[in-house]
Enzyme design. Structure first.
Site: not given
Ligand code: GDG
Length: 460
Positions: A157, A365
């Site tokens: 990921h 990322d």
């Molecule tokens: C890893 C990789 C890759 C965030 N703050 C809150 C919240 N979130 C949710 C967002 C989104 C998720 O968390 C974050 O996903 P991301 O993809 O932006 O980033 P990572 O957590 O670092 O995920 C990344 C991912 O895995 C999938 O393969 O895209 O590159 O680093 O859904 O909405 N959700 C809630 N409250 C928050 O304060 N409910």
């Protein structure tokens, strides 16, 4: 195809919509095949024996959930130490933040070995095994050593760095060799696949058979980009919900005379938060018409708080926010609203929709799902603008966003100003293209492409 078996560090009940993330991604496929989801229970046993953990079995609808506890020592070395103190920073190009403590690798290998031991007993011969993320890279090698012959795929990921960065991991050759125990390795972006290919070409005895095919250690491995998506329908439905609508109305009411800029992420040094705050300060300095108007809401939800680098980052952010608010704030306007708490997922679409500009500016990322969620949450008649870092995996798919280099504070501020002033027809055009792609290449597309590729790997 046989039963799907998913292994990830943390698991969730796929029936609970609040689970989000991987649960939404693999839940349906697990349900459909009567699958098994295996991972850490989240429980740490303070005086537990390293390499030993109790196995818990549970069912959730049609899915079997199997979880294992970790001893304190295993948790600290496998999870905090090696996974989040070595692999996470190095794979995000942050060698300066890596803690190469020689003691961690033992815990990483021990936990992967234990997981394999517990899982091997639960596997059936025609299962299809799908392992997720950097915590569990050597799992297939452990399973193979125990005689498991099932089809096995791995999805990373996070980004795969270029060979010379990867080579800083003392055990990189062992780690990369373990990937050859899989039949298929999925990465987020074409850039990651190029890094893999270069690594294999320079650091291993592998033959590069094709753009996506490598042979070494008596094994052929397919490696391809599978950019992960979101569940567009689920997120749009969430946007129709009461919590989201209330959130939108509240934000629109409160900021009726102002422009809202929004950042949402886990508080993590890969997300470029200090640079973002400096950019916002620059925006206020260079374009003073934003003073008293532009407001940055930055959600930085708590994450990995016991890893030192995260505590230092938190302090830096608090001090930057304080300084910006102190220097620019008025009695009736605070430029930055910094929230170090989790916001309920049900409210997120409403928050996204109220924003004129989303700042998705990570330094690196794997993909970044926030960028995709923002696009889906917009009103197509009056959409906000996505400002996206070229260093997010999502940049390969979301070319109609305004692309920035987050290290370049001055030009990123200029781009944000452009976003704030973008005419409606351009906003609509860009949003329409982005939405089409996010919808086409959603999480179901991602899962099916991966599982099809795994099913079609030629038998050894
Ligand atoms: C890893 C990789 C890759 C965030 N703050 C809150 C919240 N979130 C949710 C967002 C989104 C998720 O968390 C974050 O996903 P991301 O993809 O932006 O980033 P990572 O957590 O670092 O995920 C990344 C991912 O895995 C999938 O393969 O895209 O590159 O680093 O859904 O909405 N959700 C809630 N409250 C928050 O304060 N409910």
């Amino acid at each position: 195809m046989g039963r799907l078996v998913v292994i990830s560090n943390r698991i969730a009940d796929p029936r609970k919509p609040a689970s989000g993330g991987l649960a939404v991604a693999v839940g349906q496929a697990l349900e459909a095949s009567g699958g098994l989801w295996f991972g850490w229970s989240g429980k740490i046993v303070e005086d537990g024996t390293p390499g030993e953990g109790e196995l818990h079995l549970q069912t959730a609808g049609n899915v079997q959930l199997a979880t294992v506890d970790l001893s304190r020592e295993d948790h600290d070395s496998y999870y905090l130490g090696y996974s989040n103190g070595v692999l996470w920073p190095v794979f995000h190009y942050r060698l300066d933040l890596a803690d190469f403590d020689a003691g961690y690798i033992g815990g990483y290998r021990r936990v992967n070995h234990m997981f394999a031991r517990k899982l091997a007993n639960l596997l059936r011969p025609d299962d299809v095994v799908w392992v997720h993320d950097y915590h569990l890279m050597p799992l297939a090698a452990e399973l193979r050593a125990m005689g498991c012959r099932q089809r096995m795929g791995f999805f990373l990921h996070i980004p795969l760095p270029p060979p010379l960065i990867l080579a800083a991991v003392p055990e990189h050759d062992w780690l990369m060799r373990t990937l050859f125990a899989y039949d298929l390795v999925g990465l987020q972006s074409e850039a990651d696949v190029a890094h893999f290919s270069r690594y294999v070409g320079t650091e291993t005895p592998a033959d590069i058979l094709g753009e996506h095919e490598f042979r070494a250690y008596g094994k052929t491995l397919q490696v391809q980009a599978f950019p992960i998506g979101i569940d567009v329908d689920e997120f749009q439905a969430l946007g129709q919900g009461r919590e989201s609508q209330d959130m939108y109305a509240q934000m629109k009411g409160e900021y009726s005379r102002r422009r809202l800029l929004l950042g949402v992420e886990r508080l993590d040094y890969s997300k470029g938060l200090p640079q973002r705050l400096k950019t916002f300060r620059q925006l206020l300095q260079t374009y003073p018409e934003n003073v008293g108007s532009a407001t940055l809401i930055q959600i930085a939800s708590p994450s990995r708080e016991s890893v030192d680098a995260y505590a230092a980052l938190r302090q830096e952010l608090e001090s930057l926010c304080g300084a910006i608010n102190g220097n620019f704030g008025e009695l009736d306007w605070m430029p930055v609203r910094y929230i170090h708490r989790n916001v309920a997922r049900k409210r997120l679409p409403g928050l996204y929709r109220a924003a004129s500009v989303a700042l998705v500016t990570p330094l690196r990322d794997g993909m970044n799902l926030v960028a995709k969620e923002f696009v889906v949450a917009q009103d197509p008649d009056d959409p906000g603008v996505l400002v996206l870092s070229r260093f997010a995996g999502a940049a390969e798919q979301l070319a109609e966003a305004l692309m920035v280099n987050p290290y370049d504070v001055a030009r990123t501020a200029e781009t944000i100003q452009r976003a704030l002033q973008m005419p409606l027809d351009e906003r609509q055009r860009r949003h329409q293209s982005l939405l089409t792609r996010v919808r086409e290449q959603d999480v179901h597309w991602w899962r099916e492409r991966f599982l099809n590729a795994l099913a079609n790997v030629p038998a050894p």
